[in-house]
Design a protein around this motif. Structure first.
Motif, PDB file in Angstrom:
ATOM      1  N   TYR A   2       0.819  -1.217   0.000  1.00 46.27           N
ATOM      2  CA  TYR A   2       0.000   0.000   0.000  1.00 46.27           C
ATOM      3  C   TYR A   2       0.852   1.265   0.000  1.00 46.27           C
ATOM      4  O   TYR A   2       0.650   2.148  -0.860  1.00 46.27           O
ATOM      5  N   PRO A   3       1.818   1.430   0.941  1.00 47.68           N
ATOM      6  CA  PRO A   3       2.632   2.648   0.899  1.00 47.68           C
ATOM      7  C   PRO A   3       3.400   2.801  -0.415  1.00 47.68           C
ATOM      8  O   PRO A   3       3.583   3.919  -0.900  1.00 47.68           O
ATOM      9  N   SER A   4       3.836   1.672  -0.997  1.00 47.83           N
ATOM     10  CA  SER A   4       4.548   1.745  -2.274  1.00 47.83           C
ATOM     11  C   SER A   4       3.641   2.281  -3.370  1.00 47.83           C
ATOM     12  O   SER A   4       4.062   3.098  -4.202  1.00 47.83           O
ATOM     13  N   SER A   5       2.384   1.864  -3.368  1.00 48.67           N
ATOM     14  CA  SER A   5       1.453   2.357  -4.391  1.00 48.67           C
ATOM     15  C   SER A   5       1.119   3.824  -4.182  1.00 48.67           C
ATOM     16  O   SER A   5       0.952   4.577  -5.150  1.00 48.67           O
ATOM     17  N   LYS A   6       1.053   4.274  -2.928  1.00 48.27           N
ATOM     18  CA  LYS A   6       0.788   5.689  -2.674  1.00 48.27           C
ATOM     19  C   LYS A   6       1.981   6.551  -3.088  1.00 48.27           C
ATOM     20  O   LYS A   6       1.809   7.665  -3.602  1.00 48.27           O
ATOM     21  N   ALA A   7       3.188   6.053  -2.873  1.00 48.94           N
ATOM     22  CA  ALA A   7       4.373   6.774  -3.331  1.00 48.94           C
ATOM     23  C   ALA A   7       4.390   6.855  -4.853  1.00 48.94           C
ATOM     24  O   ALA A   7       4.722   7.899  -5.431  1.00 48.94           O
ATOM     25  N   ALA A   8       4.028   5.753  -5.509  1.00 42.22           N
ATOM     26  CA  ALA A   8       3.954   5.753  -6.970  1.00 42.22           C
ATOM     27  C   ALA A   8       2.898   6.736  -7.455  1.00 42.22           C
ATOM     28  O   ALA A   8       3.085   7.427  -8.463  1.00 42.22           O
ATOM     29  N   ALA A   9       1.783   6.819  -6.730  1.00 42.38           N
ATOM     30  CA  ALA A   9       0.724   7.766  -7.096  1.00 42.38           C
ATOM     31  C   ALA A   9       1.214   9.209  -6.961  1.00 42.38           C
ATOM     32  O   ALA A   9       0.902  10.065  -7.801  1.00 42.38           O
ATOM     33  N   SER A  10       1.974   9.503  -5.910  1.00 44.32           N
ATOM     34  CA  SER A  10       2.524  10.849  -5.744  1.00 44.32           C
ATOM     35  C   SER A  10       3.364  11.238  -6.952  1.00 44.32           C
ATOM     36  O   SER A  10       3.246  12.343  -7.493  1.00 44.32           O
ATOM     37  N   GLN A  11       4.223  10.321  -7.383  1.00 48.32           N
ATOM     38  CA  GLN A  11       5.084  10.602  -8.539  1.00 48.32           C
ATOM     39  C   GLN A  11       4.257  10.753  -9.812  1.00 48.32           C
ATOM     40  O   GLN A  11       4.512  11.647 -10.631  1.00 48.32           O
ATOM     41  N   ALA A  12       3.260   9.882  -9.971  1.00 47.85           N
ATOM     42  CA  ALA A  12       2.422   9.930 -11.178  1.00 47.85           C
ATOM     43  C   ALA A  12       1.625  11.227 -11.240  1.00 47.85           C
ATOM     44  O   ALA A  12       1.544  11.875 -12.303  1.00 47.85           O
ATOM     45  N   PHE A  13       1.029  11.624 -10.128  1.00 50.66           N
ATOM     46  CA  PHE A  13       0.245  12.863 -10.117  1.00 50.66           C
ATOM     47  C   PHE A  13       1.134  14.094 -10.300  1.00 50.66           C
ATOM     48  O   PHE A  13       0.737  15.061 -10.965  1.00 50.66           O
ATOM     49  N   ALA A  14       2.332  14.069  -9.722  1.00 46.37           N
ATOM     50  CA  ALA A  14       3.252  15.190  -9.914  1.00 46.37           C
ATOM     51  C   ALA A  14       3.615  15.317 -11.394  1.00 46.37           C
ATOM     52  O   ALA A  14       3.639  16.425 -11.951  1.00 46.37           O
ATOM     53  N   GLY A  15       3.892  14.193 -12.054  1.00 55.85           N
ATOM     54  CA  GLY A  15       4.180  14.224 -13.480  1.00 55.85           C
ATOM     55  C   GLY A  15       2.992  14.703 -14.298  1.00 55.85           C
ATOM     56  O   GLY A  15       3.147  15.454 -15.267  1.00 55.85           O
TER      57      GLY A  15
END
Length: 288
Positions: A139-152
């Protein structure tokens, strides 16, 4: 202001809906058919949109001022496998954000988690918003990935984006298996409360205050986020304490007759012992 909210029937989302409606905002809230808010709403209901996060909601997104993403897949242990977390926490919300962009939405707020920092928090007195992300578990890994995706996404399309990372939230409507509800149940029933040694340090923040901070961030003019330059904010109380101190405070508050039993349970796998945020002066003033 017209809002489109995902996750409005969740723990944090229910409180955000409550405060958004009380503040007079027009709210469209996406929900799974049949789902209900975690707390009763004291105000009128939002305009409910029944459907899946990965559905086509472009028509409902027209005229929306701010897209608020609070939905999350398995935020409490046991977490779903990584592929499911990545689908529902990254792919599906990005797909919906693209629909919002096509509908003319230019302002986005996305809820994140303090657990995105993971092992990067080790040895730090305070976590800054530019601390690298080193999450553990799915779960935390997917939220970190989401942060990067949304920032991009924000940089690519030149939209305004706030990533609001929530620290140790607790309160009414919380899942029964989590610390605060479990502690309250034991206190009120006269039972003892077995727990870990409780040396973990967290910034515990009441869900009502979390919702209040989200509502505050809806004002992109007073609290700006430049187009194409995503901003990250910590949602916290500014008052870190150990889990044991937190438990003892509430145990006394509820007048419990049983005993807290620190050390009766082991720490969780990959336990992070200190998760304390740095808060900017504006946020600290907000808690004064």
């Amino acid at each position: 202001m017209k809002l489109f909210v995902t996750g409005g029937t969740g723990f944090v989302g229910s409180h955000v809906l409550q405060q958004a409606l009380a503040a007079g905002h027009e709210v469209i809230a996406l929900r799974r058919p049949g789902s209900q808010t975690r707390i009763p709403l004291d105000t009128e209901e939002p305009t409910w949109l029944d459907g899946a996060l990965d559905g086509d909601h472009r028509e409902a997104l027209r005229g929306v001022d701010v897209w608020v993403h609070l939905a999350s897949h398995t935020p409490n242990p046991p977490y779903a496998p990584l592929d499911a977390c990545l689908y529902w926490n990254v792919y599906a919300p990005i797909k919906l954000a693209q629909q919002a962009l096509q509908a003319g939405v230019g302002r986005f707020i996305v809820a994140g988690s303090c657990f995105e920092y993971g092992r990067a928090a080790e040895g730090l007195d305070e976590i800054r918003t530019d601390t690298p992300l080193a999450p553990t578990l799915s779960y935390p890994s997917s939220k970190a990935a989401a942060s990067q995706a949304f920032a991009g996404f924000a940089r690519e399309h030149g939209v305004q984006l706030k990533l609001l990372r929530i620290f140790q939230v607790y309160g009414e409507g919380e899942q029964a298996s989590r610390l605060w509800p479990s502690l309250r149940l034991a206190a009120r029933s006269g039972a003892d409360f077995p727990m870990s040694a409780g040396e973990q340090v967290r910034d515990f923040v009441d869900v009502v205050d979390v919702a209040r901070q989200f509502i505050r961030h809806l004002d992109f003019d007073a609290h700006p986020s430049p187009k194409g330059e995503p901003s990250i904010h910590h949602i916290a109380s500014g008052h870190p304490q150990t889990l044991l101190a937190f438990a003892q405070h509430w145990w006394a508050h509820w007048g419990a007759t049983g005993k807290i039993l620190p050390g009766a349970m082991p720490y969780r796998k990959h336990e992070i012992m200190r998760l304390v945020p740095h808060l900017d002066p504006d946020t600290l003033h907000d808690h004064a």
